[in-house]
Structures are given as C-alpha cells and as structure tokens.
Design an enzyme around this catalytic site. Structure first.
Site, PDB file in Angstrom:
ATOM      1  N   GLU A  64     -21.760  23.699   6.450  1.00 58.47           N
ATOM      2  CA  GLU A  64     -22.142  24.659   7.679  1.00 58.47           C
ATOM      3  C   GLU A  64     -20.947  24.091   8.814  1.00 58.47           C
ATOM      4  O   GLU A  64     -20.460  25.159   9.373  1.00 58.47           O
ATOM      5  CB  GLU A  64     -23.585  24.299   8.343  1.00 58.47           C
ATOM      6  CG  GLU A  64     -23.695  25.191   9.590  1.00 58.47           C
ATOM      7  CD  GLU A  64     -25.004  25.308  10.121  1.00 58.47           C
ATOM      8  OE1 GLU A  64     -25.119  25.694  11.336  1.00 58.47           O
ATOM      9  OE2 GLU A  64     -26.027  25.162   9.294  1.00 58.47           O
ATOM     10  N   GLY A  83     -24.090  28.469  13.436  1.00 56.97           N
ATOM     11  CA  GLY A  83     -25.060  28.642  12.133  1.00 56.97           C
ATOM     12  C   GLY A  83     -26.227  29.432  12.479  1.00 56.97           C
ATOM     13  O   GLY A  83     -26.674  29.226  13.414  1.00 56.97           O
ATOM     14  N   HIS A  90     -27.433  23.614  -5.422  1.00 59.57           N
ATOM     15  CA  HIS A  90     -26.927  22.233  -5.709  1.00 59.57           C
ATOM     16  C   HIS A  90     -26.990  22.137  -7.419  1.00 59.57           C
ATOM     17  O   HIS A  90     -27.989  21.867  -7.768  1.00 59.57           O
ATOM     18  CB  HIS A  90     -27.618  20.972  -5.192  1.00 59.57           C
ATOM     19  CG  HIS A  90     -27.619  21.128  -3.626  1.00 59.57           C
ATOM     20  ND1 HIS A  90     -28.690  21.496  -3.042  1.00 59.57           N
ATOM     21  CD2 HIS A  90     -26.714  20.783  -2.711  1.00 59.57           C
ATOM     22  CE1 HIS A  90     -28.560  21.653  -1.686  1.00 59.57           C
ATOM     23  NE2 HIS A  90     -27.244  21.083  -1.609  1.00 59.57           N
ATOM     24  N   VAL A  91     -25.634  22.139  -7.981  1.00 62.55           N
ATOM     25  CA  VAL A  91     -25.681  22.283  -9.461  1.00 62.55           C
ATOM     26  C   VAL A  91     -25.170  21.040 -10.089  1.00 62.55           C
ATOM     27  O   VAL A  91     -25.171  20.915 -11.086  1.00 62.55           O
ATOM     28  CB  VAL A  91     -24.898  23.447  -9.730  1.00 62.55           C
ATOM     29  CG1 VAL A  91     -25.459  24.698  -9.375  1.00 62.55           C
ATOM     30  CG2 VAL A  91     -23.441  23.245  -8.881  1.00 62.55           C
TER      31      VAL A  91
END
Length: 105
Positions: A64, A83, A90-91
């Site tokens: 952000e 924002g 989240h990988v």
C-alpha cells in the site's frame, strides 16, 4: 515516457515517510523509474508472525505504501490519494534476514 506529474527523489519520499508507519517498518524507496516506483524492506523480528515468517499484514503495508506514493506522484499537484481497498495473496514465506521488494507500475 515518464508517468509522473510531480517530481521527487527517493530521499525526499523517504523523508516524507520517516515518522509514519512505513518508516517505522523500515520501508525505503530505492528507485523512481520512468514508469515505476520501487521500495525495499529488510525482514526483521519486528515483522514476523508467530510462525517466524513475514506477517502478511506487514507485506500489505509495503504494497500500500508503494501504491499510494506512486499514485501521488502520478496525480497533478493539488490532488491527493489514499488507499481504499487492498487484496493480497501470499504465495511464499519470507524469513528474517531477507529483503522484500515492491514495485508499483
């Protein structure tokens, strides 16, 4: 062709965020390219969740921050950006000692 309507240096942006949440997390703007803004954050103990990896919320603060700063630079003077909504997947786990990088194009 640069997309920026306002001029800034990484040093100026870092000074702007120094005493805010991104500054407290150690986020640093590292590059302002013609069509992107890049930031880094070293992962330290203060950034971890109980499992010992980067907390997802902290990575969202990084995302952000870069998105908002890039939007501010792309807007004409006199306009503001904040924002409104963010979605994150989240990988991969990030461990202490690593550096995460965010690029906004």
């Amino acid at each position: 062709m640069a997309i920026w309507k306002r001029q800034a240096t990484p040093e100026q942006l870092n000074a702007r965020i120094a005493d805010t949440a991104p500054g407290l997390f150690g986020i640093r703007i590292t590059a302002i390219n013609p069509d992107s803004l890049v930031a880094e954050m070293p992962v330290e103990a203060r950034h971890l969740q109980p499992q010992g990896i980067l907390h997802g919320g902290v990575s969202v603060v990084l995302a952000e921050t870069v998105g908002t700063l890039a939007t501010i630079l792309a807007l004409p003077p006199g306009q503001r950006a904040v924002g409104l909504e963010i979605n994150a997947n989240h990988v991969a786990a990030v461990k202490p000692g690593q550096v995460v990088t965010a690029t906004c194009t």
